[in-house]
Structure formats: structure tokens, C-alpha cells
Design a protein around this motif. Sequence first.
Motif, mmCIF file in Angstrom:
data_model
loop_
_atom_site.group_PDB
_atom_site.id
_atom_site.type_symbol
_atom_site.label_atom_id
_atom_site.label_comp_id
_atom_site.label_asym_id
_atom_site.label_seq_id
_atom_site.Cartn_x
_atom_site.Cartn_y
_atom_site.Cartn_z
ATOM 1 N N ILE A 183 0.837 -1.205 0.000
ATOM 2 C CA ILE A 183 0.000 0.000 0.000
ATOM 3 C C ILE A 183 0.871 1.253 0.000
ATOM 4 O O ILE A 183 0.622 2.200 -0.747
ATOM 5 N N ALA A 184 1.929 1.254 0.842
ATOM 6 C CA ALA A 184 2.817 2.414 0.907
ATOM 7 C C ALA A 184 3.543 2.619 -0.422
ATOM 8 O O ALA A 184 3.652 3.752 -0.912
ATOM 9 N N ALA A 185 4.028 1.543 -1.022
ATOM 10 C CA ALA A 185 4.733 1.658 -2.302
ATOM 11 C C ALA A 185 3.798 2.168 -3.395
ATOM 12 O O ALA A 185 4.192 2.995 -4.233
ATOM 13 N N THR A 186 2.561 1.687 -3.394
ATOM 14 C CA THR A 186 1.591 2.139 -4.391
ATOM 15 C C THR A 186 1.287 3.626 -4.216
ATOM 16 O O THR A 186 1.228 4.374 -5.204
ATOM 17 N N ALA A 187 1.103 4.056 -2.972
ATOM 18 C CA ALA A 187 0.786 5.466 -2.722
ATOM 19 C C ALA A 187 1.954 6.368 -3.112
ATOM 20 O O ALA A 187 1.753 7.403 -3.769
ATOM 21 N N ILE A 188 3.167 5.998 -2.731
ATOM 22 C CA ILE A 188 4.333 6.829 -3.054
ATOM 23 C C ILE A 188 4.587 6.838 -4.557
ATOM 24 O O ILE A 188 4.803 7.890 -5.161
ATOM 25 N N GLY A 189 4.543 5.672 -5.176
ATOM 26 C CA GLY A 189 4.757 5.594 -6.627
ATOM 27 C C GLY A 189 3.684 6.326 -7.410
ATOM 28 O O GLY A 189 3.979 7.028 -8.394
ATOM 29 N N GLY A 190 2.431 6.172 -6.980
ATOM 30 C CA GLY A 190 1.336 6.869 -7.658
ATOM 31 C C GLY A 190 1.453 8.375 -7.526
ATOM 32 O O GLY A 190 1.203 9.115 -8.483
#
Length: 158
Positions: free
Chosen positions: A77-84
Motif C-alpha cells: 500500500i505504501a509503495a503504491t501510494a508513493i509511486g502513484g
Amino acid sequence: MATGDHREAGQDDPESEDEVYEVVDLTEYARRHQWWSRVFGNNSGPIAEKYSVATQIMMGGVTGWCAGYVFQRVGKIAATAIGGGFLLLQIANHSGYVQVDWKKVEKDVNKAKKHLKKKANKAAPEINTFIEEATDFIKRNIVLSSGFVGGFFLGLAS
């Protein structure tokens, strides 16, 4: 005074000089009563003396799997939010909605890294004490710790 009310002067008066208060130093109290000492116990002995090897491996494996599974989900979830967020910033930059001064960003990031390195070198003694106690706990309970590590990796993989 009302009937039945027999208070003496100064008894309930908050400014009375007869009242004595004990001063509690919270920092000293926290040093003497650390939370991990209450959880693990100071002299509780290793878990190896209380449970069989199979029970220790099972307890460590189950708790490790749960921790690994949660870690994996939160990490995704954190990687998706930061990448997005970074992707949206790049799209906005290329479309002309946002102008990013990348040299200033790089300068600020480098300044923050230097500040963090300086702060990291001055680790609090409580952190060092916690690390020492955790290391001691792991050494005394190697079977449980091994089960936890194995379960953690299985949790990450699932």
C-alpha cells in the motif's frame, strides 16, 4: 457553616501550607520501569524452560507469519501510494500544471540526509538498552526466534 459541617480552617483549602505533594520525576521512572521489562519480565527466564521445542517453533512461526503478512500488505500500500504520487507529479510537470525545481529538491534532500545522519549518530541510550535487551531475549530463546523469522518470511511470500 451548615449543621454537621465541621471542617477546620485550611483542611480543604488548596493553598494550605499543611499539604505535602510528592514530586515524581517521569524520566527517572521511565528508566526504571521500561515497558519491555513488563512485557518480557526481568527475571522470567528463557521461554525454552517453559515450553517444548515444537510449541516454541509453532508460536514463533504463527506470530512471524502474521507479522510478515501485515508487513507485506502495508508495504504494498505504501509503495503504491508513493509511486502513484510521484507518477502524478511527473504527469503534472510534463503537462505544465506544475513546475518543479529539481535542483532545489536535490539540494533540500541532501541537506535532510546530512541532518538525519547527524541525528542518527547520537542515538538515545534507551534505544541502545532496548537493542541489548532484545538481542539477549533472542539469544535466550533461539528456537522461538527461529520460528518467528521463518514465519515472517512465509508471511511475506503469501
